[in-house]
Design an enzyme around this catalytic site. Sequence first.
Site, PDB file in Angstrom:
ATOM      1  N   GLY A 156       0.973  -1.425   0.326  1.00 58.59           N
ATOM      2  CA  GLY A 156      -0.088  -0.211  -0.132  1.00 58.59           C
ATOM      3  C   GLY A 156       0.694   1.608  -0.083  1.00 58.59           C
ATOM      4  CG  ASN A 168      -6.951   0.657  -1.400  1.00 61.54           C
ATOM      5  OD1 ASN A 168      -7.063   0.706  -2.814  1.00 61.54           O
ATOM      6  ND2 ASN A 168      -6.481   2.119  -1.065  1.00 61.54           N
ATOM      7  CG  ASP A 194      -8.126 -11.399   4.750  1.00 62.89           C
ATOM      8  OD1 ASP A 194      -8.245 -10.989   5.296  1.00 62.89           O
ATOM      9  OD2 ASP A 194      -9.379 -11.407   3.618  1.00 62.89           O
ATOM     10  CG  PHE A 208       1.348  -0.304   7.394  1.00 66.23           C
ATOM     11  CD1 PHE A 208       1.773   1.733   7.862  1.00 66.23           C
ATOM     12  CD2 PHE A 208       3.283  -0.560   6.348  1.00 66.23           C
ATOM     13  CE1 PHE A 208       3.046   2.102   7.433  1.00 66.23           C
ATOM     14  CE2 PHE A 208       4.217  -0.625   6.963  1.00 66.23           C
ATOM     15  CZ  PHE A 208       4.210   0.915   7.313  1.00 66.23           C
ATOM     16  CE  LYS A 230      -5.789   4.731   2.177  1.00 65.56           C
ATOM     17  NZ  LYS A 230      -5.099   5.409   1.785  1.00 65.56           N
ATOM     18  CB  SER A 240      -6.235   7.114  12.015  1.00 64.86           C
ATOM     19  OG  SER A 240      -6.797   8.459  11.408  1.00 64.86           O
ATOM     20  CE1 TYR A 284      -8.818   3.668   8.735  1.00 62.46           C
ATOM     21  CE2 TYR A 284      -8.728   6.030   9.441  1.00 62.46           C
ATOM     22  CZ  TYR A 284      -8.096   4.722   9.099  1.00 62.46           C
ATOM     23  OH  TYR A 284      -6.780   5.044   8.981  1.00 62.46           O
ATOM     24  CE  LYS A 343      -6.238   1.935  11.092  1.00 64.68           C
ATOM     25  NZ  LYS A 343      -5.416   1.205  10.383  1.00 64.68           N
ATOM     26  CG  PHE A 378      -2.220  14.615  13.077  1.00 63.90           C
ATOM     27  CD1 PHE A 378      -1.458  13.569  13.812  1.00 63.90           C
ATOM     28  CD2 PHE A 378      -3.034  15.556  13.096  1.00 63.90           C
ATOM     29  CE1 PHE A 378      -1.850  13.590  15.183  1.00 63.90           C
ATOM     30  CE2 PHE A 378      -3.057  15.571  14.128  1.00 63.90           C
ATOM     31  CZ  PHE A 378      -2.915  14.426  15.514  1.00 63.90           C
ATOM     32  NE  ARG A 387      -8.562  16.374   8.233  1.00 58.91           N
ATOM     33  CZ  ARG A 387      -9.790  16.770   8.673  1.00 58.91           C
ATOM     34  NH1 ARG A 387      -9.641  18.738   9.483  1.00 58.91           N
ATOM     35  NH2 ARG A 387     -10.960  16.637   8.238  1.00 58.91           N
ATOM     36  N   PRO A 401     -20.561  13.679   6.706  1.00 57.88           N
ATOM     37  CG  PRO A 401     -22.198  11.942   6.038  1.00 57.88           C
ATOM     38  CD  PRO A 401     -21.431  13.086   5.252  1.00 57.88           C
TER      39      PRO A 401
HETATM   40  P1  NAD Z   1      -3.124   0.975   2.059  1.00 61.69           P
HETATM   41  O1  NAD Z   1      -4.969   1.350   1.445  1.00 61.69           O
HETATM   42  O2  NAD Z   1      -3.056   2.099   0.392  1.00 61.69           O
HETATM   43  O3  NAD Z   1      -2.820   0.257   2.891  1.00 61.69           O
HETATM   44  C1  NAD Z   1      -2.995  -0.776   2.440  1.00 61.69           C
HETATM   45  C2  NAD Z   1      -2.607  -1.968   2.369  1.00 61.69           C
HETATM   46  O4  NAD Z   1      -3.183  -2.741   3.298  1.00 61.69           O
HETATM   47  C3  NAD Z   1      -2.867  -2.250   1.065  1.00 61.69           C
HETATM   48  O5  NAD Z   1      -1.863  -2.851   0.401  1.00 61.69           O
HETATM   49  C4  NAD Z   1      -4.596  -3.256   1.077  1.00 61.69           C
HETATM   50  O6  NAD Z   1      -4.774  -3.776  -0.086  1.00 61.69           O
HETATM   51  C5  NAD Z   1      -3.609  -4.269   1.977  1.00 61.69           C
HETATM   52  N1  NAD Z   1      -5.350  -4.881   2.750  1.00 61.69           N
HETATM   53  C6  NAD Z   1      -6.377  -4.540   3.004  1.00 61.69           C
HETATM   54  N2  NAD Z   1      -6.837  -5.236   3.561  1.00 61.69           N
HETATM   55  C7  NAD Z   1      -6.382  -6.198   3.347  1.00 61.69           C
HETATM   56  C8  NAD Z   1      -6.381  -7.405   4.406  1.00 61.69           C
HETATM   57  N3  NAD Z   1      -7.905  -7.622   5.111  1.00 61.69           N
HETATM   58  N4  NAD Z   1      -5.203  -8.439   4.260  1.00 61.69           N
HETATM   59  C9  NAD Z   1      -4.326  -7.595   4.384  1.00 61.69           C
HETATM   60  N5  NAD Z   1      -4.422  -6.760   3.186  1.00 61.69           N
HETATM   61  C10 NAD Z   1      -5.454  -5.810   3.209  1.00 61.69           C
HETATM   62  O7  NAD Z   1      -3.696   2.573   2.969  1.00 61.69           O
HETATM   63  P2  NAD Z   1      -2.299   3.588   3.412  1.00 61.69           P
HETATM   64  O8  NAD Z   1      -2.568   4.570   3.160  1.00 61.69           O
HETATM   65  O9  NAD Z   1      -1.230   2.913   3.217  1.00 61.69           O
HETATM   66  O10 NAD Z   1      -3.175   3.424   5.206  1.00 61.69           O
HETATM   67  C11 NAD Z   1      -1.580   2.141   5.727  1.00 61.69           C
HETATM   68  C12 NAD Z   1      -2.114   2.670   6.701  1.00 61.69           C
HETATM   69  O11 NAD Z   1      -2.059   3.461   7.746  1.00 61.69           O
HETATM   70  C13 NAD Z   1      -3.828   1.517   7.424  1.00 61.69           C
HETATM   71  O12 NAD Z   1      -3.607   1.246   8.000  1.00 61.69           O
HETATM   72  C14 NAD Z   1      -4.409   2.600   7.501  1.00 61.69           C
HETATM   73  O13 NAD Z   1      -5.656   3.063   8.411  1.00 61.69           O
HETATM   74  C15 NAD Z   1      -3.719   4.333   8.527  1.00 61.69           C
HETATM   75  N6  NAD Z   1      -3.751   5.666   8.054  1.00 61.69           N
HETATM   76  C16 NAD Z   1      -2.985   6.511   7.011  1.00 61.69           C
HETATM   77  C17 NAD Z   1      -3.473   7.634   6.456  1.00 61.69           C
HETATM   78  C18 NAD Z   1      -3.645   7.730   5.317  1.00 61.69           C
HETATM   79  O14 NAD Z   1      -3.776   9.296   5.680  1.00 61.69           O
HETATM   80  N7  NAD Z   1      -3.183   7.369   4.251  1.00 61.69           N
HETATM   81  C19 NAD Z   1      -3.519   7.806   8.289  1.00 61.69           C
HETATM   82  C20 NAD Z   1      -3.761   7.694   9.244  1.00 61.69           C
HETATM   83  C21 NAD Z   1      -3.836   6.228   9.495  1.00 61.69           C
END
Ligand code: NAD
Length: 340
Positions: free
Chosen positions: A12, A37, A61, A83, A87, A127, A151, A155, A180, A233, A295
Amino acid sequence: MPATVLVTGGAGFIGSHTCVELLRHGHSVVVIDDYSNSSPQALLRVEQISGRPVDAFHQVDIRDRRALAEVFTRHYPDAVIHFAAKKAVGESVARPVEYYDTNVAGTIALLSVMHEHNVRRLVFSSSCSVYGNANKVPLGERDPVGPTNPYAASKLMCEQVLTDFCRRLPEWKVLALRYFNPIGAHPSGLLNEEPRGAVNNIMPLLTRIAAGRLGQLDIYGGDYPTVDGTGVRDYIHVMDVAEAHRTALERIDEASGMRTFNLGTGHGTSVLQLVREFERVSGRTIPYRITKRRPGDVAVLIADPAAVAQAWNWTTTRDLTAMCRDAWRAQERNPVGYSV
Ligand code: NAD
């Protein structure tokens, strides 16, 4: 320092950038991701940038305990960065059970398998959304939490599970990092935020609109009590987030139990200010319209980053211009994403 690191969700956006940083600093990296994703292309690019292979990647998964256990048995990780999660705030309001299942049940499955395999170091992606409708800026880790959507609630539930887990097993070392708003891209232009399906986050929207791939930006809410009415933000460069994870691993053995840190710059930027800066950097115009509030969204979220600065002597080093410039470079190098 943990040698072999299991990165869940490593294909991701934040995961892939973190893998580059880990490989560059000599860690062995094992990735699991279900690619719901993301795509395996991201990991090939991680290898291209770092000039080193990812040790293994498994399409798993996070809720599948048996498959997870096989990965642990095969690779004996010293630490896990978790990660993998869903999200999108809006989607979580529409499909809450999926969010609790992936984010909370997935984390519990991971913890169980870690416990069975005596792996006791974990860095968890939390988050700033856990703070909800914050009534102060900037926000410190001890400020009250109050999630406003499933969401964010998922977390916070994970943080609670981890807190209880560490009370029961005090030899565990867990760091929950409350990011953030990560944006930007690797400066090579090879890695980017490349979500599958609907695009929800602001920077991939801006880059795609600027490149003519999407029409216009919907800005949700122009009547917030902020500098120009749009939400404010604390944007943080994804490479700063990646460096923070590498630093977290270097520091994780300094204390046991659960610790929580904000990851932000301490500076607020409104959506319109971000749009203007992106336009300046890219030389493109972003058509936008202001619509009603979404919302679950809140007016202002800005980090107080003092705790992490004090604990690790670490601060962010990249500014909003770098965030926009690097994201735009990645768009220009990959006009239709990773597929070409
Ligand atoms: P992303 O969606 O790009 O990465 C998440 C990855 O997890 C993806 O590659 C997806 O394929 C994988 N994934 C989802 N469900 C899965 C499952 N059931 N099994 C295995 N893999 C799975 O998101 P990101 O922006 O890289 O976020 C990474 C983490 O950071 C997440 O936990 C997100 O909640 C947290 N976060 C992100 C942000 C942001 O703004 N991007 C902010 C705060 C926290």
